[in-house]
Design an enzyme around this catalytic site. Structure first.
Site, short mmCIF file in Angstrom:
data_model
loop_
_atom_site.label_atom_id
_atom_site.label_comp_id
_atom_site.label_asym_id
_atom_site.label_seq_id
_atom_site.Cartn_x
_atom_site.Cartn_y
_atom_site.Cartn_z
CE LYS A 22 15.51 4.33 4.30
NZ LYS A 22 16.24 3.09 4.54
NE ARG A 92 20.64 3.91 6.81
CZ ARG A 92 20.38 3.10 7.85
NH1 ARG A 92 19.48 2.15 7.71
NH2 ARG A 92 21.02 3.24 8.98
N GLY A 101 13.10 -3.13 4.78
CA GLY A 101 13.95 -4.31 4.87
C GLY A 101 14.06 -5.14 3.62
CG MET A 103 15.29 -3.14 -2.23
SD MET A 103 14.93 -1.72 -3.28
CE MET A 103 13.98 -0.70 -2.18
NE ARG A 330 9.77 2.87 7.84
CZ ARG A 330 10.62 1.87 7.63
NH1 ARG A 330 11.33 1.86 6.51
NH2 ARG A 330 10.77 0.89 8.49
CG HIS A 446 11.94 -8.39 8.84
ND1 HIS A 446 11.40 -9.64 8.60
CD2 HIS A 446 11.96 -7.75 7.66
CE1 HIS A 446 11.13 -9.74 7.32
NE2 HIS A 446 11.45 -8.63 6.72
CB SER A 755 -24.95 -8.31 -13.12
OG SER A 755 -24.04 -8.55 -12.09
CB CYS A 822 -22.24 -10.38 -9.48
SG CYS A 822 -22.54 -11.19 -11.07
CE1 TYR A 842 -24.89 -5.38 -8.76
CE2 TYR A 842 -26.35 -3.79 -9.82
CZ TYR A 842 -25.88 -5.09 -9.68
OH TYR A 842 -26.40 -6.10 -10.45
#
Length: 867
Positions: A22, A92, A101, A103, A330, A446, A755, A822, A842
């Site tokens: 922010k 803030r 929202g 904090m 943001r 919210h 694997s 896997c 993989y």
């Protein structure tokens, strides 16, 4: 001493780690010349310093921010604490990673009895002054002093009822003055503005460790070590009058991704009224009709910001007396479908590259294309409608509180959380809910923002509902009463509420989704396979982009109702000959299943794990079930009971399973090899190209592999001789035990692939039973004994170290070994990043996680390039 306080003209968007997201964006907007009320930022390292010194502000911090405050006063032409020309502040939070929202915030800081009176005189608007004062008292008492905010809401509601007032806008200056006096009877707060500021700064830092912030960080994998900055900004007022107001807008539609300016606005309202959802706002077009000049300035600003940041922006703004101010920008939270459409559109618009587009999409957001939607042809009576805040279909039992949601969901039931509006305190209930329904709030409330971020179906602003928490019911405009425990269905795409469990359709793809997946395939190195045993799962996996099967659990093929008794009879056999008779029947089943898998996966590898679980898992355990089995297979129930007792184990996960079955009962392995290779031969004869890979489970040394490989080789050659045919195949092992990993250099010579079965490897490394860990992992997480659930996201420090050793040492011993994973971690994005970095070939995951894994694998590859 490092600089702890920065003015808005001293930073930029690149200072997120220092100034928080922010604060960095406020600096950037100031540098762009946008109308940003001036202020200063206390850095994130100061937050860490605060906690390191026992929750105490650094000695010289107040002196440093007072210097900055003087400069803000000069810039704004007003003075903090001056009744004649008062300057008020918002205080803030602002972490390096957005936590909307989660904090604490304090607005209108600097008001007291004298200054409120002075503000009324200066502005000639006593209603505004005392409305602002009551807001400050309520917020300061709640956020800083820990007084229950519901007490204040109760008093306002009681006052309105007693005086015939319906809305906040009906309240006069005298009404708000009366409320202020009531509030002062509830709480005592410092009249000194500088004391207020000090306490508010401390409260922001302390809010870093509130339960809701902790839950949000846990859900979004945000490090607790980051800390938050504090943004102290001059106040501007949307509640000044009818030519004032507050709004939230998105540069593109956050639900659909449509390239159309989207937002909501409340006239004569403060910003928290929009975000908190306590009033249902008007579409942004209402601002254009009433204040077209302001709308044009807003429209031009949002276009500038999107082009500058090269991403969809979520902006908060205020209009005071017809003058436009920017309070925040943001990167906007968005649904999965929106995130993909926006990413693809921005590539087509030349704003970002294909690689950047891949990094803009959360792998979890891909699941938005994979979840069911309410079947439009099956909709029953629609009892209420609201705003379509987050798409998808959800069914569950109605609950009216976050705590109740956690309790009911913990019992195994799906829940829909129904609230008048949600607050950050509800985050733990929203996390477990299938869907969220609120009576109040808009598309930017919210509930809407958090639900979209979590990918949870949600409907907000459902004005057709009247919720009575005490009675545990919600009544629709048509008179239908929905009670606690009733089952309802939400259509988050249409904003419709229906009674009962309404049928749903399978998730649908989109052209943009397929484009993004094609980019993922273009830029990833890791192959993605699927864990599948049935032709249906295999077909779905291939449809979703799987490049083979990385784990076929052959035991799953025997649990079918028509097969389980044959399997049980085989297990209960008293001689080898008797066992072989039943294995002949099982061979037919397994051969047929394998043939179908090879057909579906034509031309792709299919890794088949030999029988792995303890044999007692196939047997009945109740007297009634044993008696039924005895009758069906013609064995005395006493024999079944005796064999069941004989096979039962104290610790079955470390018992008679895996390759140990092949060692003791080689005839089972012989049957499985014949089924696998026989099916591969038949598939080849039918014109398919099968690539079977036979995987030996749960090994601890190379001698086991050699012994089992001899059984496999004999079986393969026997089948191939019978058919005078040649097919490609591989033999490898599943790396599931720490000893296998530590001795991988010895195993290398005997295998063609390895694997990693990380479910068992994690279990054995930790000494945690994965079937029982649910009872103690939550407290471990809560007490920070572990950083994350190791069965969800791979533990890179210990389990990962074993994998690294296994790969590096076996590669030194033998070139050309293929490596994969896997376990369930194969579909977890963080774990996929580790697998990419480790150099595996993989990953394998459940079919519905395949698209997620494809995106995550691409992100792992391109992320380093763009850092």
């Amino acid at each position: 001493m490092a600089k702890r306080v920065y003015l808005f003209n001293e930073g930029s968007k690149d200072d997120r780690d220092l100034l928080g997201g922010k604060g960095a964006n406020l600096c950037e907007m100031t540098n762009l010349g946008l109308p940003v009320p001036f202020g200063f930022i206390i850095t994130t390292p100061t937050c860490r310093e605060f906690f390191e010194t026992g929750n105490k502000l650094p000695t010289l911090l107040e002196q440093e921010y007072r210097v900055a405050l003087d400069l803000v006063e000069k810039k704004m032409g007003a003075r903090f604490g001056d009744p004649d020309n008062p300057l008020l502040f918002s205080v803030r939070s602002g972490a390096p990673v957005s936590m909307p929202g989660m904090m604490n915030t304090t607005l209108n800081l600097g008001l007291n009895d004298e200054i409120a009176e002075g503000l009324a005189k200066k502005t000639s608007n006593p209603r505004f002054a005392y409305d602002s004062y009551r807001r400050f008292i309520q917020m300061f008492a709640d956020v800083v002093l820990g007084v229950d905010g519901e007490k204040f809401e109760h008093e306002i509601a009681a006052y309105k009822q007693a005086h015939g007032k319906m809305l906040d806008t009906d309240m006069t200056a005298e009404d708000w003055q009366a409320i202020v006096e009531i509030f002062k009877g509830i709480t005592r707060f410092p009249q000194d503005p500088f004391e207020q500021l000090k306490l508010a700064v401390e409260a922001v830092f302390l809010s870093w460790y509130t339960p809701r912030a902790h839950v949000y960080r846990e859900m979004n994998n945000i490090s607790e070590s980051l800390g938050t900055a504090v943004n102290v900004q001059a106040m501007v007022f949307g509640n000044f009058g009818d030519d004032s107001g507050s709004g939230v807008a998105f540069t593109r539609n956050p639900s659909t991704g449509e390239h159309k300016f989207f937002g909501e606005f409340l006239f004569n309202a403060a910003g928290e009224d929009v975000v908190a959802g306590i009033r249902t706002p008007e579409p942004i077009d209402a601002l254009d009709k009433k204040l077209p000049g302001v709308y044009r300035e807003l429209y031009d600003t949002q276009a500038l910001l999107e082009k500058h940041y090269r991403d969809m922006q979520d902006v908060e703004f205020t209009v005071q007396e017809g003058r436009f101010y920017m309070l925040q920008t943001r990167s906007g939270k968005r649904t999965g479908r929106a995130s993909i459409k926006i990413a693809v559109d921005m590539v087509n618009e030349g704003l970002i590259t294909e690689k950047e587009a891949l990094l803009r999409v959360s792998p979890e957001h891909v699941e938005a294309f994979l979840h069911p939607m309410v079947d439009p042809n099956a909709k029953t009576e629609i009892v209420a409608t609201g705003l379509p805040a987050s798409p998808g279909g959800a069914t569950g039992k109605v609950v009216f509180s976050a705590d109740e949601a956690v309790e009911v969901a913990g019992g195994g039931d799906k829940v829909v959380l129904v609230r008048r509006e949600t607050t950050p305190e509800d985050i733990h209930g929203m996390k477990v809910a299938e869907g969220i329904l609120t009576e109040l709030g808009g598309m930017t409330s919210h509930a809407a923002v958090v639900a979209r971020g979590m990918g949870v179906c949600a409907i907000t602003g459902c004005g057709d509902l009247t919720i009575d928490y005490a009675a545990g019911s919600a009544t629709t405009a048509g008179g239908a009463v929905i009670k606690r425990g009733d089952v309802i269905t939400l259509d988050g795409t249409a904003g419709e509420v229906m009674l009962g469990d309404v049928p749903k359709t399978e998730a649908s793809s989109s052209e943009d989704f397929q484009v993004l997946l094609s980019w993922a395939d273009k830029y990833r190195r890791l192959k993605v396979r699927a864990n599948a045993e049935t032709p249906e799962d295999a077909a779905r996996a291939r449809e979703l982009g799987a490049e083979g099967i990385g784990l076929c659990r052959t035991e799953h093929m025997f649990f079918d109702a028509g097969r389980i008794d044959i399997m049980r009879a085989m297990v209960l056999s008293e001689t080898t000959e008797e066992r072989k008779q039943f294995l002949k029947t099982l061979l037919e089943f397994q051969h047929a299943d394998m043939l179908e898998l090879f057909k579906v996966m034509d031309g792709l590898p299919v890794t088949i794990r030999l029988l792995d679980p303890p044999l007692h898992e196939f047997l009945p355990h109740t007297e009634e079930d044993m008696a039924g089995l005895a009758e069906r297979i013609g064995k005395p129930v006493a024999n079944i009971r005796e064999m069941t007792d004989h096979l039962s184990e104290i610790n079955p996960m470390l018992g008679f399973r895996g390759c140990r079955l092949s060692v003791v009962l080689p005839e089972i392995t012989e049957m499985q090899v014949r089924a696998i290779i026989g099916a591969a031969v038949e598939a080849t004869e039918q014109g398919y190209k099968p690539f079977p890979e036979i995987m030996i489970p749960l090994v601890v040394n190379v001698r086991e592999i050699r012994l089992v490989t001899e059984i496999i080789d004999r079986g393969i050659h026997k089948v191939l001789r019978e058919h005078t045919i040649s097919i490609p195949y591989k033999i490898g092992t599943m790396m599931e035990t720490p000893r296998a990993c530590l001795g991988a250099d010895r195993l290398a010579s005997a295998v063609e692939f390895m694997s990693f079965g990380t479910n068992d490897l994690t279990q054995m490394t930790y000494g945690f039973s994965r079937d029982d860990a649910g009872t103690f992992i939550p407290p471990y997480l809560e007490k920070k004994l572990i950083e994350s659930d190791p069965f969800v996201s791979l533990d890179q420090r210990a389990v990962g170290r074993l994998m690294k050793m296994a790969v590096s040492e076996s590669r030194l011993r033998k070139k050309g070994i293929k490596y994969g994973i896997c376990g369930e971690h194969g579909g977890d994005p963080r774990s996929i990043q580790f697998c990419h970095d480790l150099g595996l070939d993989y990953v394998s995951c459940s079919p519905f996680r395949v698209p997620v894994a494809r995106i995550a694998a691409a992100q792992a590859n391109v992320g380093g390039e763009l850092d």
